[in-house]
Design a protein around this motif. Structure first.
Motif, PDB file in Angstrom:
ATOM      1  N   GLU A  33       0.963  -1.176  -0.171  1.00 47.33           N
ATOM      2  CA  GLU A  33      -0.049  -0.247   0.011  1.00 47.33           C
ATOM      3  C   GLU A  33       1.101   1.319  -0.047  1.00 47.33           C
ATOM      4  OE1 GLU A  33      -2.611   1.764   3.369  1.00 47.33           O
ATOM      5  OE2 GLU A  33      -3.543   0.232   2.544  1.00 47.33           O
ATOM      6  N   MET A  34       0.666   1.950  -1.098  1.00 52.65           N
ATOM      7  CA  MET A  34       1.699   3.089  -1.157  1.00 52.65           C
ATOM      8  C   MET A  34       1.075   4.309  -1.286  1.00 52.65           C
ATOM      9  SD  MET A  34       4.100   1.262  -4.253  1.00 52.65           S
ATOM     10  CE  MET A  34       2.494   0.754  -4.971  1.00 52.65           C
ATOM     11  N   GLY A  35       1.223   5.353  -0.398  1.00 51.89           N
ATOM     12  CA  GLY A  35       0.562   6.672  -0.270  1.00 51.89           C
ATOM     13  C   GLY A  35       1.337   7.741  -1.217  1.00 51.89           C
ATOM     14  N   ALA A  36       0.593   8.392  -2.058  1.00 50.39           N
ATOM     15  CA  ALA A  36       1.280   9.124  -3.039  1.00 50.39           C
ATOM     16  C   ALA A  36      -0.025  10.254  -3.117  1.00 50.39           C
ATOM     17  CB  ALA A  36       1.475   8.491  -4.330  1.00 50.39           C
ATOM     18  N   ASP A  37       0.507  11.462  -3.884  1.00 56.16           N
ATOM     19  CA  ASP A  37      -0.523  12.559  -4.268  1.00 56.16           C
ATOM     20  C   ASP A  37      -0.699  12.218  -5.779  1.00 56.16           C
ATOM     21  OD1 ASP A  37      -1.622  15.050  -5.183  1.00 56.16           O
ATOM     22  OD2 ASP A  37       0.100  16.045  -4.418  1.00 56.16           O
ATOM     23  N   PHE A  38      -1.992  11.963  -6.091  1.00 57.23           N
ATOM     24  CA  PHE A  38      -2.591  11.754  -7.436  1.00 57.23           C
ATOM     25  C   PHE A  38      -3.111  13.023  -8.027  1.00 57.23           C
ATOM     26  CE2 PHE A  38      -4.314   7.411  -6.166  1.00 57.23           C
ATOM     27  CZ  PHE A  38      -3.155   6.874  -6.105  1.00 57.23           C
ATOM     28  N   ASN A  39      -2.993  14.196  -7.408  1.00 55.26           N
ATOM     29  CA  ASN A  39      -3.340  15.416  -8.166  1.00 55.26           C
ATOM     30  C   ASN A  39      -3.081  15.539  -9.706  1.00 55.26           C
ATOM     31  OD1 ASN A  39      -5.195  16.409  -6.173  1.00 55.26           O
ATOM     32  ND2 ASN A  39      -3.418  16.983  -5.253  1.00 55.26           N
ATOM     33  N   ALA A  40      -1.879  15.348  -9.806  1.00 58.10           N
ATOM     34  CA  ALA A  40      -1.000  15.557 -11.337  1.00 58.10           C
ATOM     35  C   ALA A  40      -1.689  14.625 -12.245  1.00 58.10           C
ATOM     36  CB  ALA A  40       0.241  15.452 -11.319  1.00 58.10           C
ATOM     37  N   ALA A  41      -1.853  13.189 -11.751  1.00 55.62           N
ATOM     38  CA  ALA A  41      -2.361  12.242 -12.600  1.00 55.62           C
ATOM     39  C   ALA A  41      -3.688  12.360 -12.937  1.00 55.62           C
ATOM     40  CB  ALA A  41      -1.898  10.854 -11.968  1.00 55.62           C
ATOM     41  N   ALA A  42      -4.617  12.647 -11.878  1.00 55.58           N
ATOM     42  CA  ALA A  42      -6.174  12.984 -12.071  1.00 55.58           C
ATOM     43  C   ALA A  42      -6.194  14.196 -12.978  1.00 55.58           C
ATOM     44  CB  ALA A  42      -6.763  13.376 -10.641  1.00 55.58           C
ATOM     45  N   ALA A  43      -5.555  15.260 -12.884  1.00 54.59           N
ATOM     46  CA  ALA A  43      -5.740  16.224 -13.815  1.00 54.59           C
ATOM     47  C   ALA A  43      -5.310  16.014 -15.157  1.00 54.59           C
ATOM     48  CB  ALA A  43      -4.802  17.643 -13.325  1.00 54.59           C
ATOM     49  N   SER A  44      -4.136  15.387 -15.425  1.00 55.36           N
ATOM     50  CA  SER A  44      -3.747  15.160 -16.835  1.00 55.36           C
ATOM     51  C   SER A  44      -4.252  13.899 -17.440  1.00 55.36           C
ATOM     52  CB  SER A  44      -2.156  15.324 -16.589  1.00 55.36           C
ATOM     53  OG  SER A  44      -1.636  13.739 -16.069  1.00 55.36           O
ATOM     54  N   ASP A  45      -4.446  12.753 -16.893  1.00 58.68           N
ATOM     55  CA  ASP A  45      -5.161  11.554 -17.260  1.00 58.68           C
ATOM     56  C   ASP A  45      -3.894  10.871 -18.091  1.00 58.68           C
ATOM     57  OD1 ASP A  45      -6.683   9.556 -17.389  1.00 58.68           O
ATOM     58  OD2 ASP A  45      -7.739  10.336 -19.386  1.00 58.68           O
ATOM     59  N   HIS A  46      -2.732  11.166 -17.778  1.00 56.36           N
ATOM     60  CA  HIS A  46      -1.442  10.582 -18.223  1.00 56.36           C
ATOM     61  C   HIS A  46      -0.513   9.732 -17.405  1.00 56.36           C
ATOM     62  CE1 HIS A  46      -1.571  12.894 -22.082  1.00 56.36           C
ATOM     63  NE2 HIS A  46      -1.905  13.926 -21.313  1.00 56.36           N
TER      64      HIS A  46
END
Length: 124
Positions: A33-46
């Motif tokens: 289980e890895m904690g991360a910040d998904f904001n960039a991936a969610a915004a770019s969808d890349h």
């Protein structure tokens, strides 16, 4: 914190403290289980902005098969250091199960680490 999980990753490797364990590969089961910040991936969808699950899996497989330590604890720590080095994760909960090691339903180790645990000693 956002989390990525990989459960039930099976890797055949040599591990153990007894001579008989050092001759035959045995299965280990990994839960991450890895904690991360998904904001960039969610915004770019890349995928370039996300953590690549297949790449994480490949690191676990490579280290588990190449390292072949005596102890699960040593393997867990080596994996934690590599995952923090190679991926932009903020936290890691890692369980390694060793089926059949003793006659119980389940046995293994679990570690819980944060990125700053390694920054303090100079390792990243």
């Amino acid at each position: 914190m956002d989390k990525i999980f990989i459960r039930g990753l099976k890797v055949e490797t040599i591990i153990g403290v007894y001579d008989w364990e050092r001759h035959v590969p045995r299965p280990l089961i990994f839960d991450l289980e890895m904690g991360a910040d998904f904001n960039a991936a969610a915004a770019s969808d890349h995928v370039r902005d996300a953590i690549d699950y297949a790449a994480v899996m490949a690191v676990v497989q490579k280290i588990a098969t190449d390292h072949q330590p005596a102890l699960l604890e040593a393997l867990a720590e080596k994996l934690a250091r590599a995952l923090f080095k190679d991926f932009p994760i903020l936290s890691l909960k890692l369980a390694i199960h060793k089926p059949g090691a003793i006659p119980v339903q389940d046995v293994g180790v679990e570690i819980d680490r944060r990125r700053e645990d390694y920054a303090a000693c100079g390792a990243r």
